[in-house]
Write an enzyme that holds these catalytic residues in place. Structure first.
Site, PDB file in Angstrom:
ATOM      1  N   GLU A  29      -8.377 -26.274  24.333  1.00  8.35           N
ATOM      2  CA  GLU A  29      -7.779 -27.115  23.264  1.00  8.35           C
ATOM      3  C   GLU A  29      -8.730 -27.560  22.233  1.00  8.35           C
ATOM      4  O   GLU A  29      -8.553 -27.592  21.053  1.00  8.35           O
ATOM      5  CB  GLU A  29      -7.024 -28.361  23.890  1.00  8.35           C
ATOM      6  CG  GLU A  29      -6.334 -29.225  22.936  1.00  8.35           C
ATOM      7  CD  GLU A  29      -5.806 -30.668  23.437  1.00  8.35           C
ATOM      8  OE1 GLU A  29      -4.687 -30.057  24.204  1.00  8.35           O
ATOM      9  OE2 GLU A  29      -6.130 -31.659  23.487  1.00  8.35           O
ATOM     10  N   SER A  70      -7.983 -33.436  27.237  1.00  9.02           N
ATOM     11  CA  SER A  70      -7.558 -32.307  27.674  1.00  9.02           C
ATOM     12  C   SER A  70      -8.429 -31.203  27.332  1.00  9.02           C
ATOM     13  O   SER A  70      -8.459 -30.779  26.218  1.00  9.02           O
ATOM     14  CB  SER A  70      -5.986 -31.922  27.475  1.00  9.02           C
ATOM     15  OG  SER A  70      -5.200 -33.037  27.907  1.00  9.02           O
ATOM     16  N   ARG A  87       1.152 -29.396  19.543  1.00  6.55           N
ATOM     17  CA  ARG A  87      -0.333 -29.424  19.439  1.00  6.55           C
ATOM     18  C   ARG A  87      -1.212 -28.470  18.426  1.00  6.55           C
ATOM     19  O   ARG A  87      -2.339 -28.036  18.556  1.00  6.55           O
ATOM     20  CB  ARG A  87      -0.991 -28.990  20.976  1.00  6.55           C
ATOM     21  CG  ARG A  87      -0.477 -29.945  21.988  1.00  6.55           C
ATOM     22  CD  ARG A  87      -0.669 -31.712  21.865  1.00  6.55           C
ATOM     23  NE  ARG A  87      -0.586 -32.248  23.220  1.00  6.55           N
ATOM     24  CZ  ARG A  87       0.809 -32.628  23.287  1.00  6.55           C
ATOM     25  NH1 ARG A  87       1.738 -32.574  22.417  1.00  6.55           N
ATOM     26  NH2 ARG A  87       1.112 -33.222  24.530  1.00  6.55           N
TER      27      ARG A  87
HETATM   28  P1  NAP Z   1       1.976 -35.307  33.552  1.00  9.27           P
HETATM   29  O1  NAP Z   1       2.591 -36.551  33.323  1.00  9.27           O
HETATM   30  O2  NAP Z   1       1.110 -35.163  35.143  1.00  9.27           O
HETATM   31  O3  NAP Z   1       2.732 -33.951  33.311  1.00  9.27           O
HETATM   32  C1  NAP Z   1       1.924 -32.784  33.267  1.00  9.27           C
HETATM   33  C2  NAP Z   1       2.530 -31.912  32.052  1.00  9.27           C
HETATM   34  O4  NAP Z   1       3.993 -31.896  32.124  1.00  9.27           O
HETATM   35  C3  NAP Z   1       2.183 -32.841  30.604  1.00  9.27           C
HETATM   36  O5  NAP Z   1       1.205 -32.252  30.088  1.00  9.27           O
HETATM   37  C4  NAP Z   1       3.401 -32.819  30.015  1.00  9.27           C
HETATM   38  O6  NAP Z   1       3.379 -32.115  28.817  1.00  9.27           O
HETATM   39  C5  NAP Z   1       4.498 -32.063  31.137  1.00  9.27           C
HETATM   40  N1  NAP Z   1       5.697 -32.903  31.198  1.00  9.27           N
HETATM   41  C6  NAP Z   1       5.817 -33.907  32.002  1.00  9.27           C
HETATM   42  N2  NAP Z   1       6.780 -34.478  31.995  1.00  9.27           N
HETATM   43  C7  NAP Z   1       7.532 -34.003  30.842  1.00  9.27           C
HETATM   44  C8  NAP Z   1       9.001 -34.071  30.330  1.00  9.27           C
HETATM   45  N3  NAP Z   1       9.921 -34.981  30.564  1.00  9.27           N
HETATM   46  N4  NAP Z   1       9.348 -33.206  29.292  1.00  9.27           N
HETATM   47  C9  NAP Z   1       8.444 -32.163  28.807  1.00  9.27           C
HETATM   48  N5  NAP Z   1       7.143 -32.106  29.523  1.00  9.27           N
HETATM   49  C10 NAP Z   1       6.622 -32.800  30.378  1.00  9.27           C
HETATM   50  O7  NAP Z   1       1.087 -35.333  32.391  1.00  9.27           O
HETATM   51  P2  NAP Z   1      -0.549 -35.817  32.386  1.00  9.27           P
HETATM   52  O8  NAP Z   1      -1.419 -34.613  32.116  1.00  9.27           O
HETATM   53  O9  NAP Z   1      -0.860 -37.184  32.969  1.00  9.27           O
HETATM   54  O10 NAP Z   1      -0.431 -36.304  30.693  1.00  9.27           O
HETATM   55  C11 NAP Z   1       0.539 -37.231  30.383  1.00  9.27           C
HETATM   56  C12 NAP Z   1       0.700 -37.077  28.934  1.00  9.27           C
HETATM   57  O11 NAP Z   1      -0.492 -37.666  28.109  1.00  9.27           O
HETATM   58  C13 NAP Z   1       1.337 -35.951  28.292  1.00  9.27           C
HETATM   59  O12 NAP Z   1       2.160 -35.896  27.197  1.00  9.27           O
HETATM   60  C14 NAP Z   1      -0.224 -35.171  27.906  1.00  9.27           C
HETATM   61  O13 NAP Z   1       0.148 -34.205  26.839  1.00  9.27           O
HETATM   62  C15 NAP Z   1      -0.865 -36.262  27.380  1.00  9.27           C
HETATM   63  N6  NAP Z   1      -2.329 -36.349  27.368  1.00  9.27           N
HETATM   64  C16 NAP Z   1      -2.840 -35.576  26.480  1.00  9.27           C
HETATM   65  C17 NAP Z   1      -4.242 -35.421  26.397  1.00  9.27           C
HETATM   66  C18 NAP Z   1      -5.184 -34.746  25.408  1.00  9.27           C
HETATM   67  O14 NAP Z   1      -6.372 -34.879  25.446  1.00  9.27           O
HETATM   68  N7  NAP Z   1      -4.350 -34.287  24.415  1.00  9.27           N
HETATM   69  C19 NAP Z   1      -4.926 -35.811  27.608  1.00  9.27           C
HETATM   70  C20 NAP Z   1      -4.422 -36.566  28.722  1.00  9.27           C
HETATM   71  C21 NAP Z   1      -2.834 -36.458  28.624  1.00  9.27           C
HETATM   72  P3  NAP Z   1       2.959 -32.515  27.472  1.00  9.27           P
HETATM   73  O15 NAP Z   1       1.411 -32.355  27.472  1.00  9.27           O
HETATM   74  O16 NAP Z   1       3.628 -31.569  26.505  1.00  9.27           O
HETATM   75  O17 NAP Z   1       3.489 -33.786  27.121  1.00  9.27           O
END
Ligand code: NAP
Length: 339
Positions: free
Chosen positions: A335, A239, A165
């Site tokens: 962020e 986020s 990021r």
């Molecule tokens: P989630 O699936 O509930 O998981 C929580 C966090 O754990 C995620 O942020 C993700 O990191 C990490 N994670 C889950 N499974 C993983 C794996 N197999 N390997 C490595 N890391 C893992 O997450 P969530 O909050 O609903 O988000 C799902 C995805 O959408 C994530 O990748 C998240 O980054 C992305 N997202 C981004 C934003 C934004 O505004 N930037 C907003 C919402 C969601 P990572 O974040 O590193 O993937």
């Protein structure tokens, strides 16, 4: 070109906070963008470029200078070798439209980055990532206006120093480059498991076993739609906190206290802990602090329900950071960038 004055930053950012921008203009071509920068320099006005305003927090005093919104369009195939297609895309294109168009062509590489708000030019800035893909994976190069040297430049993958990021555009070179186009190389194949558990669950529940880019995009849109508020209708900036990256010894220590603490190995010395989990365990999910709500669908997201100032948001943010630090001795970070 139309240069407006005193435009509230609350109308240009999805958190809907912030005082007036002294000047505001939208650049639809590279030439317009360069002219805007040059004229601002002559008038000794600072310049900030924005895209969709979905990852930017604005201050109450506004911005005493020129805000340029990137409206540079363009979507062209620049190479195709049978297995891959390479696109050059204007920095002002809506990111999700780009994902939709490439997915329609059966191309893989950015399909799990579906439904992320904002522009294409903003995507490399924080190396947008979701469900295991990040833009750095398909990124070839970008073109930008270098405001420090008043010249157009091309930067390749290495120049951007992408990491989790992060890139030079929000690090050492913040404010220097205005990204006018990016070039991505996408693949004519389907993604392969293993998938993130939330995605796999959706695929299983819907009996999907052919992982076409379109099937994955449809799944991601449904999952995100369930968990994340749409910034078009609900004021938020995605986020609000980065996931916490801690040293392995600290993660091991936390595991001794909290046996269900999730963690993902980043490298030999670091683990990533989902910050949403830390905030939820600190008991804050659903709370409202100064009009800022910690989203019940995902505690990583802050919603501006009724905050009237940046100060309200900053107080809420600081209370959350303190609560997480007091409980876990982990310091979480904001962020979105600030102007
Ligand atoms: P989630 O699936 O509930 O998981 C929580 C966090 O754990 C995620 O942020 C993700 O990191 C990490 N994670 C889950 N499974 C993983 C794996 N197999 N390997 C490595 N890391 C893992 O997450 P969530 O909050 O609903 O988000 C799902 C995805 O959408 C994530 O990748 C998240 O980054 C992305 N997202 C981004 C934003 C934004 O505004 N930037 C907003 C919402 C969601 P990572 O974040 O590193 O993937």
């Amino acid at each position: 070109m139309d240069i407006k004055t005193n435009i509230p930053l609350s109308t240009l950012t999805t958190m809907r906070l912030g005082g007036p921008a002294r000047f505001f203009a939208e650049a639809s071509t590279v030439e317009q963008l360069v002219n805007l920068y040059r004229n601002a320099k002559k008038l000794q006005q600072p310049v900030t470029i924005i895209g969709g305003g979905s990852n930017i927090i604005a201050h109450d005093e506004g911005f005493n200078g020129l805000i340029i919104r990137n409206g540079i369009k363009g979507f062209e195939v620049v190479a195709d070798d049978g297995d891959t297609t390479t696109f050059k895309i204007g920095g002002g294109e809506n990111w999700d439209n780009v994902v939709q168009r490439t997915v329609k062509q059966g191309l893989s590489g950015i399909e799990t980055l579906s439904a992320i708000p904002g522009t294409t030019g903003a995507a490399p800035v924080q190396n947008i990532g979701a469900y295991g893909q990040e833009i750095a994976d398909t990124f070839i190069s970008l073109e930008a206006y270098d405001s420090e040297n008043d010249t157009l430049v091309e930067l390749d993958w290495q120049d951007c120093s992408f990491s989790y990021r992060h890139s030079i555009f929000r690090g050492s070179s913040q404010g220097r480059y205005a990204i006018t186009s990016i070039t991505l190389k996408l693949y004519k194949k389907n993604l392969k498991p293993p998938f993130y558990s939330g995605l796999q669950r959706y695929l299983d529940e819907n009996n999907i076993s052919e992982y076409t880019p379109q099937a994955i995009r449809t799944a991601i849109i449904a999952i995100r739609g369930d968990k994340l508020p749409d910034p078009q209708f609900v004021a938020n900036s995605g986020s609000f906190f980065k996931n916490a990256i801690v040293e392995t010894w600290q993660y091991t220590k936390l595991q001794e206290q909290y046996d269900d603490i999730p963690g993902f190995k980043m490298d030999d010395n670091h683990y990533k802990i989902p910050t949403g989990w830390l905030i939820e365990e600190a008991g804050l999910k659903g709370d409202v602090i100064n009009g800022i709500k910690i989203h019940t669908g995902n505690a990583l997201v802050l919603i501006n329900e009724s905050a009237s100032s940046y100060a309200d948001l900053a107080n809420a943010r600081d209370s959350i950071i303190s609560a997480v630090r007091d409980k876990f001795q982990v310091v979480i970070e904001q962020e979105p960038l600030e102007i």
